[in-house]
Design an enzyme around this catalytic site. Sequence first.
Site, PDB file in Angstrom:
ATOM      1  N   GLY A   1     -15.746 -29.107 -24.409  1.00  0.00           N
ATOM      2  CA  GLY A   1     -17.108 -28.942 -24.904  1.00  0.00           C
ATOM      3  C   GLY A   1     -17.138 -28.829 -26.419  1.00  0.00           C
ATOM      4  O   GLY A   1     -18.017 -29.390 -27.084  1.00  0.00           O
TER       5      GLY A   1
ATOM      6  N   ASN B   1     -25.211 -19.332 -24.131  1.00  0.00           N
ATOM      7  CA  ASN B   1     -24.078 -18.729 -23.429  1.00  0.00           C
ATOM      8  C   ASN B   1     -24.107 -17.203 -23.466  1.00  0.00           C
ATOM      9  O   ASN B   1     -23.672 -16.550 -22.530  1.00  0.00           O
ATOM     10  CB  ASN B   1     -22.751 -19.244 -23.997  1.00  0.00           C
ATOM     11  CG  ASN B   1     -22.715 -19.242 -25.505  1.00  0.00           C
ATOM     12  OD1 ASN B   1     -23.551 -19.858 -26.167  1.00  0.00           O
ATOM     13  ND2 ASN B   1     -21.765 -18.526 -26.065  1.00  0.00           N
TER      14      ASN B   1
ATOM     15  N   GLN C   1     -23.223 -24.877 -21.328  1.00  0.00           N
ATOM     16  CA  GLN C   1     -23.519 -23.775 -20.412  1.00  0.00           C
ATOM     17  C   GLN C   1     -24.582 -24.200 -19.385  1.00  0.00           C
ATOM     18  O   GLN C   1     -24.573 -23.734 -18.251  1.00  0.00           O
ATOM     19  CB  GLN C   1     -24.019 -22.583 -21.233  1.00  0.00           C
ATOM     20  CG  GLN C   1     -23.871 -21.225 -20.593  1.00  0.00           C
ATOM     21  CD  GLN C   1     -22.447 -20.811 -20.295  1.00  0.00           C
ATOM     22  OE1 GLN C   1     -22.132 -20.508 -19.156  1.00  0.00           O
ATOM     23  NE2 GLN C   1     -21.578 -20.814 -21.280  1.00  0.00           N
TER      24      GLN C   1
ATOM     25  N   ALA D   1     -16.132 -29.417 -18.673  1.00  0.00           N
ATOM     26  CA  ALA D   1     -15.938 -29.306 -17.221  1.00  0.00           C
ATOM     27  C   ALA D   1     -15.674 -27.879 -16.733  1.00  0.00           C
ATOM     28  O   ALA D   1     -16.084 -27.513 -15.637  1.00  0.00           O
ATOM     29  CB  ALA D   1     -14.781 -30.215 -16.787  1.00  0.00           C
ATOM     30  N   HIS D   2     -14.999 -27.068 -17.551  1.00  0.00           N
ATOM     31  CA  HIS D   2     -14.560 -25.770 -17.009  1.00  0.00           C
ATOM     32  C   HIS D   2     -15.701 -24.767 -16.850  1.00  0.00           C
ATOM     33  O   HIS D   2     -15.500 -23.683 -16.303  1.00  0.00           O
ATOM     34  CB  HIS D   2     -13.398 -25.195 -17.830  1.00  0.00           C
ATOM     35  CG  HIS D   2     -13.773 -24.569 -19.133  1.00  0.00           C
ATOM     36  ND1 HIS D   2     -13.906 -23.208 -19.274  1.00  0.00           N
ATOM     37  CD2 HIS D   2     -14.010 -25.098 -20.347  1.00  0.00           C
ATOM     38  CE1 HIS D   2     -14.205 -22.937 -20.549  1.00  0.00           C
ATOM     39  NE2 HIS D   2     -14.277 -24.072 -21.213  1.00  0.00           N
TER      40      HIS D   2
ATOM     41  N   THR E   1      -5.153 -41.746 -25.600  1.00  0.00           N
ATOM     42  CA  THR E   1      -4.953 -42.149 -24.211  1.00  0.00           C
ATOM     43  C   THR E   1      -5.758 -41.250 -23.287  1.00  0.00           C
ATOM     44  O   THR E   1      -5.766 -40.032 -23.451  1.00  0.00           O
ATOM     45  CB  THR E   1      -3.448 -42.069 -23.863  1.00  0.00           C
ATOM     46  OG1 THR E   1      -2.747 -42.943 -24.752  1.00  0.00           O
ATOM     47  CG2 THR E   1      -3.190 -42.473 -22.426  1.00  0.00           C
TER      48      THR E   1
ATOM     49  N   CYS F   1     -16.540 -14.223 -30.415  1.00  0.00           N
ATOM     50  CA  CYS F   1     -15.381 -13.532 -30.979  1.00  0.00           C
ATOM     51  C   CYS F   1     -15.501 -12.078 -30.615  1.00  0.00           C
ATOM     52  O   CYS F   1     -16.310 -11.367 -31.196  1.00  0.00           O
ATOM     53  CB  CYS F   1     -15.345 -13.601 -32.495  1.00  0.00           C
ATOM     54  SG  CYS F   1     -15.990 -15.073 -33.185  1.00  0.00           S
TER      55      CYS F   1
HETATM   56  C1  LIG Z   1     -17.957 -22.809 -23.552  1.00  0.00           C
HETATM   57  C2  LIG Z   1     -18.966 -23.387 -24.474  1.00  0.00           C
HETATM   58  C3  LIG Z   1     -18.617 -24.321 -25.460  1.00  0.00           C
HETATM   59  C4  LIG Z   1     -17.186 -24.739 -25.704  1.00  0.00           C
HETATM   60  O1  LIG Z   1     -16.670 -25.479 -24.634  1.00  0.00           O
HETATM   61  P1  LIG Z   1     -15.064 -25.585 -24.453  1.00  0.00           P
HETATM   62  O2  LIG Z   1     -14.910 -26.615 -23.364  1.00  0.00           O
HETATM   63  O3  LIG Z   1     -14.615 -24.228 -24.043  1.00  0.00           O
HETATM   64  O4  LIG Z   1     -14.517 -26.023 -25.745  1.00  0.00           O
HETATM   65  C5  LIG Z   1     -19.607 -24.845 -26.258  1.00  0.00           C
HETATM   66  N1  LIG Z   1     -20.892 -24.479 -26.101  1.00  0.00           N
HETATM   67  C6  LIG Z   1     -21.286 -23.593 -25.164  1.00  0.00           C
HETATM   68  C7  LIG Z   1     -22.718 -23.247 -25.022  1.00  0.00           C
HETATM   69  C8  LIG Z   1     -20.334 -23.017 -24.322  1.00  0.00           C
HETATM   70  O5  LIG Z   1     -20.722 -22.127 -23.399  1.00  0.00           O
END
Ligand SMILES: *Cc1c(COP(=O)(O)O)cnc(C)c1O
Length: 389
Positions: free
Chosen positions: A77, A160, A188, A209-210, A246, A334
């Site tokens: 993300g 988030n 999010q 994706a996570h 890749t 943070c």
């Molecule tokens: C988690 C998050 C990101 C960053 O995504 P990653 O895949 O962890 O780098 C960016 N924006 C929002 C709103 C998020 O919740």
Amino acid sequence: MNNNYSDTPIFLDYASTTPVDPRVVEAMHPYFSQIYGNTSSIHYYGQKAERSLENAREQLARCMNCQSEEIIFTSCGSESDNLAVRGCALAGRQSRGANHILTTTVEHHAVINTAVQMAGIHGFELEFLPVDQHGIIQPESVAERLRSDTALVSIIYANNEIGSINPITEIGLICRTHNIPFHTDAVQAAAYLPMDTQILNADLISIGAHKFYGPKGVGALYVRKGTPLIPSLTGGSQEFGLRAGTHNTPYIIGLVEAFMLVEQEREERLQKLLPLRARLIEQVLERIPASFLTGHPINRLPNHASFVFDGVDGNELLIALDNSGFAVSSGSACKTGNPEPSDVLLALGITPELAMGSLRVTLGNFTTLDHIDAFLNTLPKVIEQLRQL
Ligand SMILES: *Cc1c(COP(=O)(O)O)cnc(C)c1O
């Protein structure tokens, strides 16, 4: 752990990440050591991987109601946000001398810090849109600040930290009318909210994706056809020349499988989560004195609850809850070793002292009523103890 429920802590931090859905793991599996070709290779192995990749791209495009050439796969993300903000700002400057970036104080650091870098190193003028007391951006305030030299507008879809949902469709329409590229960070939001590109009116949309039961380390950026974009990662011509490297085929397959499951199960997941979340918010506010919900009371992500507690240190609260068997968050990106109050909470007009006592509780596919009740039995005691110290 003494939550009297299980040996491992109860996970109530789904906004930080999610476990990979077993169906996603299964879909990814063949792409590690069977369909392992490099998608750029001419031979059988390359073609096989290439076909799977392009199938996945088409499936995602169908889910997002766009063309497959409008999907760029990335490594996360954050990378999608970086590519959108940096790539669009630089392209805007190159093509039409644009020098102005319009964003908000409630963005994820992947957007804010990229915009700050564009200002600091590349001399862009950075302007922050105001938010209301729920952290929501009003479309009119975007209309008032748009300029002919605005390189891009970047506004988070769902926050988030506080869960508030922005009126992306309306803001997108304003930007479209003025012909200014509009990016939304939907990392999010993607787990729960509509992701139809034609309804959202955004030119660039970031996902990862996570946050929706896919693997960590893979994301995508929707780029509407005709949106000028300068790549950050240069090299091979992968991803239509917009993102070299890749392809991480197994992870891309996993992202798309997880996204399709969201589409298929969205209603079911909502119906399960909404009553649990309602109980959580209602009971926390009722049982704990001097407790406040942050973000919008209704217009928020369905799995998301966030609070501030007067006279409590958020970090101490997280540690105490971890020791009591609950994995939760302060909501701020943070947190460890950072005693500063969250910029997002300050932007809502919350005092720095109160903002230090923040807590984010986010539910997900594996959350049960027992989890919520166990948490509700523990939280008031923990807060009382911390307040007495
Ligand atoms: C988690 C998050 C990101 C960053 O995504 P990653 O895949 O962890 O780098 C960016 N924006 C929002 C709103 C998020 O919740």
